[in-house]
Write an enzyme that holds these catalytic residues in place. Structure first.
Site, PDB file in Angstrom:
ATOM      1  N   PHE A 171       4.407  -2.330   0.686  1.00 18.64           N
ATOM      2  CA  PHE A 171       3.857  -1.611  -0.471  1.00 18.64           C
ATOM      3  C   PHE A 171       2.935  -2.482  -1.327  1.00 18.64           C
ATOM      4  CE2 PHE A 171       7.273  -3.794  -2.777  1.00 18.64           C
ATOM      5  CZ  PHE A 171       6.649  -4.077  -3.986  1.00 18.64           C
ATOM      6  N   LYS A 195       0.780   2.777  10.005  1.00 22.06           N
ATOM      7  CA  LYS A 195       1.814   3.384   9.159  1.00 22.06           C
ATOM      8  C   LYS A 195       1.797   2.645   7.825  1.00 22.06           C
ATOM      9  CE  LYS A 195       6.090   2.720   8.053  1.00 22.06           C
ATOM     10  NZ  LYS A 195       6.115   3.202   6.655  1.00 22.06           N
ATOM     11  N   GLU A 198       5.386   4.014   2.777  1.00 24.40           N
ATOM     12  CA  GLU A 198       5.639   5.362   2.252  1.00 24.40           C
ATOM     13  C   GLU A 198       5.588   5.371   0.729  1.00 24.40           C
ATOM     14  OE1 GLU A 198       7.638   3.273   3.755  1.00 24.40           O
ATOM     15  OE2 GLU A 198       9.767   3.594   3.331  1.00 24.40           O
ATOM     16  N   ARG A 199       5.524   4.171   0.127  1.00 24.03           N
ATOM     17  CA  ARG A 199       5.497   4.124  -1.335  1.00 24.03           C
ATOM     18  C   ARG A 199       4.077   4.169  -1.900  1.00 24.03           C
ATOM     19  NH1 ARG A 199      10.119  -0.235  -2.778  1.00 24.03           N
ATOM     20  NH2 ARG A 199       9.805  -1.263  -0.792  1.00 24.03           N
ATOM     21  N   SER A 248       9.510  -7.206   4.374  1.00 20.89           N
ATOM     22  CA  SER A 248      10.697  -8.013   4.067  1.00 20.89           C
ATOM     23  C   SER A 248      11.328  -8.597   5.330  1.00 20.89           C
ATOM     24  CB  SER A 248      11.723  -7.118   3.369  1.00 20.89           C
ATOM     25  OG  SER A 248      12.158  -6.126   4.284  1.00 20.89           O
ATOM     26  N   CYS A 303       3.536 -11.779  -1.835  1.00 23.29           N
ATOM     27  CA  CYS A 303       4.287 -12.687  -0.962  1.00 23.29           C
ATOM     28  C   CYS A 303       3.880 -14.122  -1.221  1.00 23.29           C
ATOM     29  CB  CYS A 303       4.049 -12.337   0.489  1.00 23.29           C
ATOM     30  SG  CYS A 303       2.344 -12.601   0.954  1.00 23.29           S
ATOM     31  N   GLU A 403      14.668 -14.070  -2.614  1.00 26.09           N
ATOM     32  CA  GLU A 403      13.305 -13.732  -3.029  1.00 26.09           C
ATOM     33  C   GLU A 403      13.436 -12.689  -4.135  1.00 26.09           C
ATOM     34  OE1 GLU A 403      10.895 -11.373  -0.253  1.00 26.09           O
ATOM     35  OE2 GLU A 403       9.085 -12.313  -1.031  1.00 26.09           O
TER      36      GLU A 403
HETATM   37  P1  NAD Z   1       9.807  -3.562   3.389  1.00 29.87           P
HETATM   38  O1  NAD Z   1      10.271  -4.436   4.494  1.00 29.87           O
HETATM   39  O2  NAD Z   1      10.814  -2.834   2.589  1.00 29.87           O
HETATM   40  O3  NAD Z   1       8.822  -2.451   3.991  1.00 29.87           O
HETATM   41  C1  NAD Z   1       7.767  -2.795   4.860  1.00 29.87           C
HETATM   42  C2  NAD Z   1       7.612  -1.706   5.906  1.00 29.87           C
HETATM   43  O4  NAD Z   1       8.773  -1.646   6.709  1.00 29.87           O
HETATM   44  C3  NAD Z   1       7.413  -0.315   5.315  1.00 29.87           C
HETATM   45  O5  NAD Z   1       6.364   0.316   6.019  1.00 29.87           O
HETATM   46  C4  NAD Z   1       8.752   0.360   5.499  1.00 29.87           C
HETATM   47  O6  NAD Z   1       8.602   1.722   5.759  1.00 29.87           O
HETATM   48  C5  NAD Z   1       9.350  -0.349   6.691  1.00 29.87           C
HETATM   49  N1  NAD Z   1      10.802  -0.500   6.586  1.00 29.87           N
HETATM   50  C6  NAD Z   1      11.509  -0.796   5.464  1.00 29.87           C
HETATM   51  N2  NAD Z   1      12.822  -0.880   5.744  1.00 29.87           N
HETATM   52  C7  NAD Z   1      12.955  -0.614   7.062  1.00 29.87           C
HETATM   53  C8  NAD Z   1      14.073  -0.563   7.944  1.00 29.87           C
HETATM   54  N3  NAD Z   1      15.310  -0.778   7.532  1.00 29.87           N
HETATM   55  N4  NAD Z   1      13.835  -0.266   9.235  1.00 29.87           N
HETATM   56  C9  NAD Z   1      12.595  -0.067   9.676  1.00 29.87           C
HETATM   57  N5  NAD Z   1      11.507  -0.106   8.880  1.00 29.87           N
HETATM   58  C10 NAD Z   1      11.673  -0.390   7.600  1.00 29.87           C
HETATM   59  O7  NAD Z   1       8.867  -4.463   2.472  1.00 29.87           O
HETATM   60  P2  NAD Z   1       8.168  -4.059   1.101  1.00 29.87           P
HETATM   61  O8  NAD Z   1       9.212  -3.981   0.040  1.00 29.87           O
HETATM   62  O9  NAD Z   1       7.257  -2.913   1.290  1.00 29.87           O
HETATM   63  O10 NAD Z   1       7.256  -5.344   0.856  1.00 29.87           O
HETATM   64  C11 NAD Z   1       7.697  -6.479   0.155  1.00 29.87           C
HETATM   65  C12 NAD Z   1       8.076  -7.586   1.118  1.00 29.87           C
HETATM   66  O11 NAD Z   1       6.970  -7.893   1.946  1.00 29.87           O
HETATM   67  C13 NAD Z   1       8.418  -8.895   0.411  1.00 29.87           C
HETATM   68  O12 NAD Z   1       9.518  -9.476   1.054  1.00 29.87           O
HETATM   69  C14 NAD Z   1       7.167  -9.746   0.622  1.00 29.87           C
HETATM   70  O13 NAD Z   1       7.368 -11.150   0.583  1.00 29.87           O
HETATM   71  C15 NAD Z   1       6.740  -9.301   1.964  1.00 29.87           C
HETATM   72  N6  NAD Z   1       5.325  -9.565   2.175  1.00 29.87           N
HETATM   73  C16 NAD Z   1       4.988 -10.601   2.997  1.00 29.87           C
HETATM   74  C17 NAD Z   1       3.663 -10.902   3.200  1.00 29.87           C
HETATM   75  C18 NAD Z   1       3.278 -12.046   4.075  1.00 29.87           C
HETATM   76  O14 NAD Z   1       2.138 -12.095   4.503  1.00 29.87           O
HETATM   77  N7  NAD Z   1       4.187 -12.963   4.369  1.00 29.87           N
HETATM   78  C19 NAD Z   1       2.667 -10.143   2.576  1.00 29.87           C
HETATM   79  C20 NAD Z   1       3.050  -9.074   1.766  1.00 29.87           C
HETATM   80  C21 NAD Z   1       4.383  -8.789   1.576  1.00 29.87           C
END
Ligand code: NAD
Length: 522
Positions: A171, A195, A198-199, A248, A303, A403
């Site tokens: 997101f 994809k 969704e947020r 994440s 991140c 984090e």
């Molecule tokens: P998230 O993992 O909750 O969601 C990311 C994606 O995964 C979404 O599209 C979501 O629909 C999907 N998802 C979420 N939970 C899932 C599950 N249980 N099973 C399958 N799919 C699932 O992450 P977020 O909250 O949207 O983003 C924040 C996180 O992303 C932080 O941890 C941040 O550090 C990380 N991030 C990392 C980078 C990098 O380059 N290292 C860059 C941006 C964000």
């Protein structure tokens, strides 16, 4: 002069003042270059983080709809692969121009759905746009190698597209991260399924509309929606060859393992805990300003946010001065002039951040600046947490181990440079790190000894531009970071190498007996 906000208001597809949208439209999918309405029975409500007003509903798409997206990408692939590189490059030039023209519109969508300030949202778009701009140089980036390996015999290498690739996006950068995939995957000849989170899928939908205008053929870029169910569909669909995930650790480790087990190529960037070592000889004003900006900008939801300070020696008393700078940052609705940080993404995220601050207090840390309970006037219902600084943190505290992903800076004290390096290296994450010092020799030593993958020297957020690659390491990536995003490794990720060895000799061959030994090609 017209402000960016006024310009954005002129083009935004919705009211620019966070007011309740009377009839929010449902988010559509993008299939064969057309917007399509979903027949979903489950919908995910999307709220403006500054007001919690409903903005749109995002479908949890049905299996049949998602299969149709893959069918479309499969159908488009052979012709797209056969399209000349120069023709694909022309489309990318046009795409770049259209993103630039629609910059404010994209940013407005991000501010509305994600909450970050309009200026920061423009930065989000720019960082993605730069990936598309750099991808235009594909004609030199993708050149293969050739060597005459024996008499009349040469080997050439080519890079060919994989087929259908998919991106699963987080997101926090609604434009930049889809644009880590779209330009690189398509210019190398793949078709892709995106994809978005969704947020906040709005920016991706605008990017899809612009892709159609730029001349991408139907099916080269399809957008599907949903949460975990959609992710599982992508992981298990055999026609999808590669997956780009950013998000994440919880989701990313699962995605990496399941997709790898299904034989797919995966690149996955995960969570972080980025440290800055502050040395007494640094340029203090520069360091303190840089740290406050990088800790609290985007409400800490980057991140690469600088979330952890390691105060070396006599800098241990600097936290209150950072607090002075943090107090000067204005928290408000992202469209308001002069806003430095907006809300966090959801009420759940806010509650989690607040509970981590509570835990620090209980575990004996000092709350130097407390953002709990703060609210800007005019936005009583938003997800607010003000800039928070926690001092005297130790390695065993929950606020250090997790984090936080909010506007919270935790500060640890160490006596020496060596202690700072070993503390940072002992952390399981390895995304970004920074050092503040005026000594070239100290900086040089830091850059050599530190393990995190992206090092800033007097630079708080060292995210490399797309002529380089995003090089986090350790627990901040899955799979050991072999497949990094954008830059040359990004191009390699989306292509398969092929080598061709050929023999062309004039005249007839001599001898009649076949050679059964492994050729030595000498
Ligand atoms: P998230 O993992 O909750 O969601 C990311 C994606 O995964 C979404 O599209 C979501 O629909 C999907 N998802 C979420 N939970 C899932 C599950 N249980 N099973 C399958 N799919 C699932 O992450 P977020 O909250 O949207 O983003 C924040 C996180 O992303 C932080 O941890 C941040 O550090 C990380 N991030 C990392 C980078 C990098 O380059 N290292 C860059 C941006 C964000």
């Amino acid at each position: 002069t017209t402000s960016h906000l006024q310009q954005a208001a002129a083009v935004a597809p919705y009211p620019m003042n966070h007011e309740q949208i009377s009839k929010p439209a449902d988010t559509q999918a993008f299939l064969d270059n057309k917007l399509v309405s979903s027949q979903a029975t489950q919908w995910i409500d999307l709220h403006d983080p500054a007001t919690n007003n409903l903005v749109t509903r995002v479908p949890q798409q049905t299996d049949a709809e998602m299969t149709a997206a893959v069918d479309s990408a499969e159908k488009a692939f052979p012709a797209w692969k056969a399209t000349s590189l120069l023709a694909r490059q022309q489309i990318m030039f046009k795409y770049v121009a259209l993103i630039r023209e629609n910059w404010d519109r994209l940013a407005a969508s991000i501010t509305l759905e994600q909450g970050k300030t309009f200026a920061d949202a423009r930065g989000d778009v720019l960082r993605g746009l730069q990936v598309a701009e750099t991808a235009c140089g594909i004609t030199t980036q993708i050149q293969g190698e050739v060597l005459e390996v024996a008499k009349d015999m040469e080997t050439r290498s080519y890079r060919e597209p994989l087929g259908i690739v998919a991106a699963i996006c987080p997101f926090n950068f609604p434009a930049m991260i889809p644009l880590w995939t779209i330009p690189v995957a398509t210019i190398t000849g793949n078709t892709c399924i995106i994809k978005p989170s969704e947020r906040d899928p709005g920016a991706t939908m605008i990017l899809a509309e612009l892709a159609e205008k730029a001349g991408f053929p139907p099916g080269v870029i399809n957008i599907i929606h949903g949460s975990a169910k959609t992710v599982d569909f992508i992981l298990d669909e055999p026609r999808i060859k590669a997956i780009s995930f950013v998000g994440s650790n919880k989701a990313g480790e699962y995605i990496y393992n399941r997709a790898s087990a299904n034989g797919k190529r995966v690149q996955a960037n995960l969570g972080a805990k980025n440290h800055a070592a502050v040395l007494p000889d640094c340029n203090k004003n520069h360091a303190l300003n840089a740290i406050a900006g990088a800790a609290f900008g985007a409400a800490g939801q980057r991140c690469m946010a600088l979330s952890t300070l390691v105060l070396v020696g006599e800098t241990k008393d600097w936290a209150p001065e950072i607090a002075e700078r943090a107090k000067a940052l204005k928290m408000n609705g992202g469209f308001e002039e002069g806003t430095d940080l907006g809300p966090v993404i959801s009420p759940q995220a806010r509650d989690r951040i607040v509970s981590l601050i509570d835990s620090a207090e209980k575990e004996g840390a000092t709350i130097v600046l407390d953002g709990r309970g703060q609210k800007p006037e005019g936005y009583p219902n938003g997800n607010w947490v003000g800039p928070t600084i926690i001092a005297n943190v130790t390695k065993d505290m929950t606020c250090y181990k997790e984090e936080i992903f909010g506007p919270v800076l935790v500060c640890l004290n160490v006596p020496t440079f060596e202690d700072a390096v070993s503390l940072i290296n002992a952390n399981e994450y390895g995304n970004g790190v920074a050092v503040f010092t005026s000594s070239g020799a100290t900086a040089q030593r830091f850059q050599k000894e530190i393990e995190a993958g992206q090092v800033g020297i007097n630079v708080p957020i060292p995210v490399p531009l797309p002529m380089f690659s995003f090089t986090g390491n350790k627990k901040s990536v899955a799979g050991g970071g072999a497949n990094t995003f954008y830059g040359k490794p990004g191009m390699m990720f989306y292509t398969q190498q092929k080598t061709v060895t050929s023999f062309w000799a004039a005249g007839d061959a001599t001898g009649t007996k076949a050679q059964a030994n492994m050729p030595t090609q000498s």
